[in-house]
Design a protein around this motif. Sequence first.
Motif, mmCIF file in Angstrom:
data_model
loop_
_atom_site.group_PDB
_atom_site.id
_atom_site.type_symbol
_atom_site.label_atom_id
_atom_site.label_comp_id
_atom_site.label_asym_id
_atom_site.label_seq_id
_atom_site.Cartn_x
_atom_site.Cartn_y
_atom_site.Cartn_z
ATOM 1 N N THR A 62 37.025 35.768 40.735
ATOM 2 C CA THR A 62 35.563 36.103 41.357
ATOM 3 C C THR A 62 35.258 37.512 41.243
ATOM 4 O O THR A 62 34.301 37.881 41.839
ATOM 5 C CB THR A 62 35.882 35.672 42.916
ATOM 6 O OG1 THR A 62 36.677 36.449 43.406
ATOM 7 C CG2 THR A 62 36.074 34.098 43.242
ATOM 8 N N GLY A 63 35.828 38.212 40.339
ATOM 9 C CA GLY A 63 35.452 39.630 39.904
ATOM 10 C C GLY A 63 35.636 40.536 41.234
ATOM 11 O O GLY A 63 34.996 41.680 41.348
ATOM 12 N N GLY A 64 36.687 40.213 42.072
ATOM 13 C CA GLY A 64 36.821 40.961 43.187
ATOM 14 C C GLY A 64 37.646 42.167 43.055
ATOM 15 O O GLY A 64 38.220 42.783 43.915
ATOM 16 N N LEU A 65 38.328 42.413 41.724
ATOM 17 C CA LEU A 65 39.460 43.473 41.540
ATOM 18 C C LEU A 65 38.716 44.848 41.087
ATOM 19 O O LEU A 65 39.541 45.515 40.578
ATOM 20 C CB LEU A 65 40.183 43.103 40.551
ATOM 21 C CG LEU A 65 41.368 41.870 40.976
ATOM 22 C CD1 LEU A 65 42.056 41.212 40.012
ATOM 23 C CD2 LEU A 65 42.117 42.248 42.126
ATOM 24 N N GLY A 66 37.389 45.074 41.153
ATOM 25 C CA GLY A 66 36.933 46.256 40.798
ATOM 26 C C GLY A 66 36.581 46.647 39.522
ATOM 27 O O GLY A 66 36.740 45.687 38.634
ATOM 28 N N ILE A 67 36.415 47.415 39.203
ATOM 29 C CA ILE A 67 35.972 47.939 37.813
ATOM 30 C C ILE A 67 37.163 48.367 36.906
ATOM 31 O O ILE A 67 36.727 47.911 35.585
ATOM 32 C CB ILE A 67 35.032 49.303 37.746
ATOM 33 C CG1 ILE A 67 33.735 48.905 38.524
ATOM 34 C CG2 ILE A 67 34.935 50.002 36.462
ATOM 35 C CD1 ILE A 67 32.952 50.176 39.345
ATOM 36 N N ASP A 68 38.210 48.197 37.476
ATOM 37 C CA ASP A 68 39.468 48.563 36.341
ATOM 38 C C ASP A 68 40.561 47.388 36.844
ATOM 39 O O ASP A 68 41.469 47.626 37.608
ATOM 40 C CB ASP A 68 40.020 49.916 36.478
ATOM 41 C CG ASP A 68 41.248 50.067 35.605
ATOM 42 O OD1 ASP A 68 41.553 49.271 34.638
ATOM 43 O OD2 ASP A 68 41.967 51.258 35.418
ATOM 44 N N PRO A 69 40.249 46.077 36.533
ATOM 45 C CA PRO A 69 41.122 45.141 37.044
ATOM 46 C C PRO A 69 42.280 45.244 36.814
ATOM 47 O O PRO A 69 43.379 44.733 37.504
ATOM 48 C CB PRO A 69 40.182 43.683 36.463
ATOM 49 C CG PRO A 69 39.558 44.064 35.470
ATOM 50 C CD PRO A 69 39.064 45.486 35.904
ATOM 51 N N VAL A 70 42.659 45.749 35.715
ATOM 52 C CA VAL A 70 44.022 45.852 35.165
ATOM 53 C C VAL A 70 45.067 46.637 35.904
ATOM 54 O O VAL A 70 46.072 45.973 36.469
ATOM 55 C CB VAL A 70 44.088 46.539 33.679
ATOM 56 C CG1 VAL A 70 45.680 46.796 33.156
ATOM 57 C CG2 VAL A 70 43.551 45.415 32.647
ATOM 58 N N LYS A 71 44.649 47.772 36.340
ATOM 59 C CA LYS A 71 45.189 48.504 37.222
ATOM 60 C C LYS A 71 45.366 48.025 38.594
ATOM 61 O O LYS A 71 46.343 48.041 39.226
ATOM 62 C CB LYS A 71 44.615 50.114 37.415
ATOM 63 C CG LYS A 71 45.142 51.183 36.297
ATOM 64 C CD LYS A 71 46.298 51.707 36.472
ATOM 65 C CE LYS A 71 46.657 52.234 35.313
ATOM 66 N NZ LYS A 71 47.974 52.602 34.696
ATOM 67 N N GLU A 72 44.446 47.343 38.856
ATOM 68 C CA GLU A 72 44.539 46.853 40.342
ATOM 69 C C GLU A 72 45.405 45.711 40.377
ATOM 70 O O GLU A 72 46.055 45.723 41.328
ATOM 71 C CB GLU A 72 42.737 46.335 40.588
ATOM 72 C CG GLU A 72 42.777 45.868 42.153
ATOM 73 C CD GLU A 72 42.559 47.084 42.926
ATOM 74 O OE1 GLU A 72 42.424 48.190 42.654
ATOM 75 O OE2 GLU A 72 42.741 46.816 44.172
#
Lengths: 194, 267
Positions: free
Chosen positions: A35-45
């Motif tokens: 749902t796109g809730g992992l922010g701008i850098d999803p990999v790190k998140e």
Amino acid sequence: MQIAKMNCVLRGVPPWAVYLAGALPLAWVVWLGATGGLGIDPVKEIEHRLGKIGLWFLVAGLAITPLRRQTGLSLLRQRRALGLLAFFYVALHAAVWLGLDMRLLWEQAAKDILKRPYLTAGMAALALLLPLALTSNDASVRWLGQGWRKLHRLAYPAAIAAGVHYLWQTKADVTEPLIWLAAILGLLALRLRR
Amino acid sequence: LGQIVAAPSRYSTAQTPNTREEITGYNNFYELGTDKADPRKNARLLTLKPWAVQIDGLVDRPGSYGLEDILSGAQMEERIYRLRCVEAWSMVVPWVGFELNQLLARVGVQPGAKYVGFETLVRPDEMPGQRRAILDWPYREGLRLDEAMHPLTILATGLYGEEMPAQNGAPIRLVVPWKYGFKSIKSIVRITLTEREPVCTWNAMQSQEYGFYANVNPEVDHPRWSQATERRIGGGIFAPREPTQMFNGYAAEVASLYAGMDLAKFY
């Protein structure tokens, strides 16, 4: 009396329920990702969240014996599930690092593991947990006998390595990793005075 | 946010800039919080007007310069620059700003000056990160004078043609595209011309990890990670890592500044 009653209830909690509950954090990360809730850098998140969840389960597993000694409350029947969940999240954390973060640049990844102490510590934690995961079954317990208990004390250095890994990768604000490391060392210290 | 009239520049990269959302929502600005999402959340706390910059040290006309005064007569340009963070991620940012050498010429650099030091605002009541000693506040950075005078080095006051958002270092910040991002100090309140190398916050805190020069260099690793490759923000989960370029791709313009220097020693 209260404790005895609670232990009775806890004994009734089947391990599959623990596994199911343990899968919820992963489901949450997947949901956030979808749902796109992992922010701008999803990999790190994703990477950081999985590592942190692995720490929860490691600490939960370490807490069981002190909890029983201090309060009489016994979660022994759930310990194997907690340990396996810890391994699962730590392994997934490492897989995301290698696959999504390092993009399978094996050479750079291998060099980094050898050269960077924080990565060495993290990989050491994973390596120490691997034999524990492989022997977390009834057949291995029977086969290894007294050796099984000794082998599974590797959980202690594994937890310390994991805590140190978290601390060493932190750039400036070390408050949170220090709290985690203190919790790990505290839980281990409680074992020393029996 | 107000629009800024700016001319295009031959120094701009042809690469596609990151989105405004990415540039304004993923920031290292510890004064406003250590998580990369914190600065945007806390940006509204910062009072940006009035703003003045103290310019002192070895200059002919020291003093406190109001922001409007600094900007009057400055030749504003859009500079689309690559940004390489020391943490091995990167972006492309369409800055709006003017060359630092214009301001230095205006205040008159004295012959003895060899370095330029910069300081960020200290205002703990508006900057929650400053209520704890995460770093030795104020945040300080510095350049050698020839680096500061280089036409690639700008003071930026906007991005995407609009006034700079607070989380990106409003109202005025440094941008030095061939150095790791932490050199490009935000929300500047003081510029000092000195004879000796100025104290730089990260360098003073962990000199093994953060050098004074901090030039982007794929061959000189950060002790805790390799600098050979980088992850471009906004590429999505499956985007490949990109090889990091010497001087972040600005070698043709700046390599001569470091001729004869051992870049592994002066990292």
